[in-house]
Write an enzyme that holds these catalytic residues in place. Structure first.
Site, PDB file in Angstrom:
ATOM      1  N   HIS A 295       0.868  -1.193   0.000  1.00  0.00           N
ATOM      2  CA  HIS A 295       0.000   0.000   0.000  1.00  0.00           C
ATOM      3  C   HIS A 295       0.899   1.235   0.000  1.00  0.00           C
ATOM      4  O   HIS A 295       1.332   1.706   1.052  1.00  0.00           O
ATOM      5  CB  HIS A 295      -0.923  -0.039   1.233  1.00  0.00           C
ATOM      6  CG  HIS A 295      -1.900   1.104   1.300  1.00  0.00           C
ATOM      7  ND1 HIS A 295      -3.083   1.019   1.999  1.00  0.00           N
ATOM      8  CD2 HIS A 295      -1.886   2.349   0.765  1.00  0.00           C
ATOM      9  CE1 HIS A 295      -3.749   2.158   1.893  1.00  0.00           C
ATOM     10  NE2 HIS A 295      -3.032   2.998   1.157  1.00  0.00           N
TER      11      HIS A 295
ATOM     12  N   HIS B 250       1.386   4.893  -2.379  1.00  0.00           N
ATOM     13  CA  HIS B 250       1.041   5.775  -3.501  1.00  0.00           C
ATOM     14  C   HIS B 250       2.338   6.417  -3.968  1.00  0.00           C
ATOM     15  O   HIS B 250       2.977   7.151  -3.196  1.00  0.00           O
ATOM     16  CB  HIS B 250       0.068   6.859  -3.053  1.00  0.00           C
ATOM     17  CG  HIS B 250      -1.199   6.311  -2.460  1.00  0.00           C
ATOM     18  ND1 HIS B 250      -2.360   6.173  -3.178  1.00  0.00           N
ATOM     19  CD2 HIS B 250      -1.473   5.834  -1.216  1.00  0.00           C
ATOM     20  CE1 HIS B 250      -3.305   5.659  -2.396  1.00  0.00           C
ATOM     21  NE2 HIS B 250      -2.788   5.437  -1.206  1.00  0.00           N
TER      22      HIS B 250
ATOM     23  N   HIS C  93      -9.496   1.261  -1.180  1.00  0.00           N
ATOM     24  CA  HIS C  93      -9.436   1.872   0.151  1.00  0.00           C
ATOM     25  C   HIS C  93     -10.847   1.804   0.740  1.00  0.00           C
ATOM     26  O   HIS C  93     -11.819   2.218   0.086  1.00  0.00           O
ATOM     27  CB  HIS C  93      -9.035   3.344   0.050  1.00  0.00           C
ATOM     28  CG  HIS C  93      -7.582   3.583  -0.201  1.00  0.00           C
ATOM     29  ND1 HIS C  93      -6.904   3.022  -1.249  1.00  0.00           N
ATOM     30  CD2 HIS C  93      -6.671   4.343   0.474  1.00  0.00           C
ATOM     31  CE1 HIS C  93      -5.646   3.428  -1.220  1.00  0.00           C
ATOM     32  NE2 HIS C  93      -5.468   4.231  -0.180  1.00  0.00           N
TER      33      HIS C  93
ATOM     34  N   GLU D 154     -11.069   3.578   6.097  1.00  0.00           N
ATOM     35  CA  GLU D 154     -10.008   4.447   6.615  1.00  0.00           C
ATOM     36  C   GLU D 154     -10.703   5.512   7.479  1.00  0.00           C
ATOM     37  O   GLU D 154     -10.513   5.542   8.702  1.00  0.00           O
ATOM     38  CB  GLU D 154      -9.239   5.095   5.449  1.00  0.00           C
ATOM     39  CG  GLU D 154      -8.090   6.011   5.887  1.00  0.00           C
ATOM     40  CD  GLU D 154      -7.382   6.676   4.691  1.00  0.00           C
ATOM     41  OE1 GLU D 154      -7.940   6.662   3.584  1.00  0.00           O
ATOM     42  OE2 GLU D 154      -6.278   7.229   4.903  1.00  0.00           O
TER      43      GLU D 154
ATOM     44  N   ASP E  74       1.888   3.910   2.809  1.00  0.00           N
ATOM     45  CA  ASP E  74       0.866   4.805   2.247  1.00  0.00           C
ATOM     46  C   ASP E  74       1.494   5.979   1.494  1.00  0.00           C
ATOM     47  O   ASP E  74       1.650   5.892   0.280  1.00  0.00           O
ATOM     48  CB  ASP E  74      -0.085   5.284   3.366  1.00  0.00           C
ATOM     49  CG  ASP E  74      -1.466   5.667   2.852  1.00  0.00           C
ATOM     50  OD1 ASP E  74      -1.731   5.492   1.655  1.00  0.00           O
ATOM     51  OD2 ASP E  74      -2.286   6.149   3.664  1.00  0.00           O
ATOM     52  N   ASP E  75       1.820   7.064   2.186  1.00  0.00           N
ATOM     53  CA  ASP E  75       2.405   8.262   1.553  1.00  0.00           C
ATOM     54  C   ASP E  75       3.598   8.713   2.400  1.00  0.00           C
ATOM     55  O   ASP E  75       3.519   9.722   3.113  1.00  0.00           O
ATOM     56  CB  ASP E  75       1.351   9.378   1.494  1.00  0.00           C
ATOM     57  CG  ASP E  75       0.119   8.957   0.713  1.00  0.00           C
ATOM     58  OD1 ASP E  75       0.208   8.927  -0.530  1.00  0.00           O
ATOM     59  OD2 ASP E  75      -0.900   8.627   1.345  1.00  0.00           O
TER      60      ASP E  75
HETATM   61  N1  ADE Z   1      -4.449   8.944  -1.763  1.00  0.00           N
HETATM   62  C1  ADE Z   1      -3.205   8.932  -1.296  1.00  0.00           C
HETATM   63  N2  ADE Z   1      -3.192   8.494  -0.028  1.00  0.00           N
HETATM   64  C2  ADE Z   1      -4.470   8.202   0.304  1.00  0.00           C
HETATM   65  C3  ADE Z   1      -5.094   7.703   1.466  1.00  0.00           C
HETATM   66  N3  ADE Z   1      -4.421   7.403   2.569  1.00  0.00           N
HETATM   67  N4  ADE Z   1      -6.419   7.558   1.457  1.00  0.00           N
HETATM   68  C4  ADE Z   1      -7.124   7.857   0.368  1.00  0.00           C
HETATM   69  N5  ADE Z   1      -6.584   8.323  -0.748  1.00  0.00           N
HETATM   70  C5  ADE Z   1      -5.255   8.496  -0.787  1.00  0.00           C
HETATM   71 ZN    ZN Z   2      -3.603   4.873   0.614  1.00  0.00          ZN
END
Ligand code: ADE
Ligand code: ZN
Length: 337
Positions: A14, A16, A194, A197, A275-276
Site C-alpha cells: 500500500h 502511492h 481503500h 479508513e 501509504d504516503d
Molecule cells: N491517496 C493517497 N493516499 C491516500 C489515502 N491514505 N487515502 C485515500 N486516498 C489516498
Molecule cells: Zn492509501
C-alpha cells in the site's frame, strides 16, 4: 529492535508513488519545469504537513503532484523511492498511481505510466526488487471518468496488474464504482479498494460484496462491526494497515491507541505499509518501528506481519513461499546472534 526491523525481509502493498514526493525532490523538479511552488523553502513545505483529516492531506498531495510533468519526472520520483527502500530489506513492492490526477492536467496516461515503469524495471535489475503497478480511480470523481481511465489502461495490461480506489472516502462509497470494477475484473485486473479508513464498516462490506476486492486498503473501521471482523477472518481478507498514515491523518488519535494489536489478536490478515511516506514521516522500517512497542517488541509478531505482506501480495505461490522462507531464515540467524 531497530536492527531486527531493518533487516527483516518485507513487501510493501500500500504505497502511492505520488505520496513519496519528498520536498527536496519537489523543489528540484519544480525548478527543472519552471514552476514556482507556493512555499518559500523545503522547511516551509515540511511545516505544511500538518493534517487534521484525510481531505486536508489530499489537498496538499494533489498540489504536490502538479510538479510532475515529464516521463523523466515520474521516473525520478519512482527511482528515489526505490533507492530508499532498497536500504530497508524490501524485496517486493506493489505501488499505486493516480492517473486521473495527471490526465486532468494534460499529462498523458503513458507519460506517467512509462516513467514509473522504467524506474521499477531498473530497480528490479539493480536491487532485485520485484514489482506490480496498480492504478487507482479517484473516488471523488464520477464513474464515467473511471471508465475512461480504465479504457486508457487496457493497452497496458503488460504493465498494470490491478485497479484500486482512493481519494476522499466519506460520501463516496464503493457502490458508486460497482460497474467499472466489474469491467476491470472481467478484463483480468486484480482489484483492491481503500475502505474503512475514515468511512464506516458498511463501506468495507460494499467493497467486498460489490467491488469483489481481493484486499482492503486500511480497513481499520471493521473493528466497529464484530460480524464483519468474523467474515474478514474467515475469508483471510488482507487489510493493508498504515500506522504512520493513521496518526498523521487523525484516523487514530495516538500511536499507543493504534488498533493493530487488536486486529492481530482477532486473527485478521494484516500487514504494515507506508501509504504516503514523504508526507507521513516514514517509510516501511519507520512504520514497523512505530508499532513495535505496542507489540512488546515481539519479534515473532513483527515477523508474522512481514510474512503477511508476502502472503497477501499478487505474486505466485512460489514467490510467497520464498518470501516467508527468507523471513524464517532471517529470524533464526538473528536469534543465533
Ligand atoms: N491517496 C493517497 N493516499 C491516500 C489515502 N491514505 N487515502 C485515500 N486516498 C489516498
Ligand atoms: Zn492509501
Amino acid at each position: 529492535m531497530k536492527s531486527f526491523i531493518a533487516g527483516l525481509p518485507k513487501a510493501e502493498l500500500h504505497l502511492h508513488i505520488e505520496g513519496t514526493f519528498e520536498p527536496e525532490l519537489m523543489f528540484k523538479l519544480a525548478e527543472r519545469n519552471g514552476i514556482t511552488l507556493p512555499y518559500e523553502s523545503v522547511e516551509a513545505l515540511h511545516k505544511a504537513y500538518d493534517f487534521s483529516n484525510l481531505q486536508d492531506f489530499l489537498d496538499i498531495y494533489y498540489q504536490g503532484m502538479n510538479v510532475l510533468r515529464t516521463e523523466q519526472d515520474f521516473h525520478d520520483l519512482t527511482w528515489a523511492y526505490l533507492q530508499r527502500v532498497s536500504e530497508q530489506a524490501v524485496s517486493h513492492v506493489e505501488i499505486f498511481f493516480d492517473p486521473q490526477g495527471h490526465v486532468e492536467r494534460d499529462i498523458s496516461f503513458e507519460t506517467a505510466l512509462n516513467g514509473i515503469y522504467s524506474a521499477l524495471q531498473q530497480g528490479q535489475k539493480q536491487f532485485g526488487i520485484s514489482f506490480g503497478i496498480i492504478m487507482c480511480f479517484l473516488r471523488h470523481l464520477d464513474e464515467d471518468d473511471a471508465f475512461k481511465t480504465l479504457e486508457m489502461a487496457l493497452p497496458h495490461k503488460d504493465k498494470i496488474i490491478g485497479v484500486g480506489l482512493d481519494s476522499s472516502e466519506t460520501g463516496n462509497p464503493p457502490s458508486k464504482f460497482e460497474r467499472v470494477f466489474a469491467k476491470a475484473h472481467a478484463e483480468g485486473f486484480h482489484v483492491v479498494a481503500h475502505a474503512g479508513e475514515e468511512g464506516p464498516p458498511e463501506y468495507i462490506i460494499e467493497a467486498l460484496d460489490l467491488l469483489k476486492v481481493e484486499r482492503v486498503d486500511h480497513g481499520n473501521t471493521c473493528l466497529k462491526d464484530a460480524e464483519l471482523v468474523k467474515r474478514l477472518v474467515a475469508e483471510k481478507m488482507p487489510l493493508t494497515v498504515c500506522p504512520l498514515s493513521n496518526t498523521k491523518l487523525c484516523v487514530v488519535d495516538d500511536m499507543k491507541n493504534h488498533p493493530l494489536p487488536e486486529m492481530l489478536k482477532a486473527g485478521l490478515q494484516v500487514m504494515i505499509n507506508s501509504d504516503d511516506p514523504a508526507y507521513f514521516g516514514g517509510y516501511l522500517n519507520e512504520n514497523y518501528e512505530a508499532i513495535s512497542g505496542l507489540l512488546n517488541d515481539d519479534k515473532e509478531l513483527l515477523a508474522e506481519l512481514a510474512k503477511n505482506s508476502f502472503q497477501s501480495a499478487f505474486i505466485s505461490d512460489e514467490g510467497k513461499a520464498a518470501g516467508i522462507q527468507k523471513i524464517n531464515d532471517y529470524v533464526t540467524q538473528f536469534n543465533a546472534g
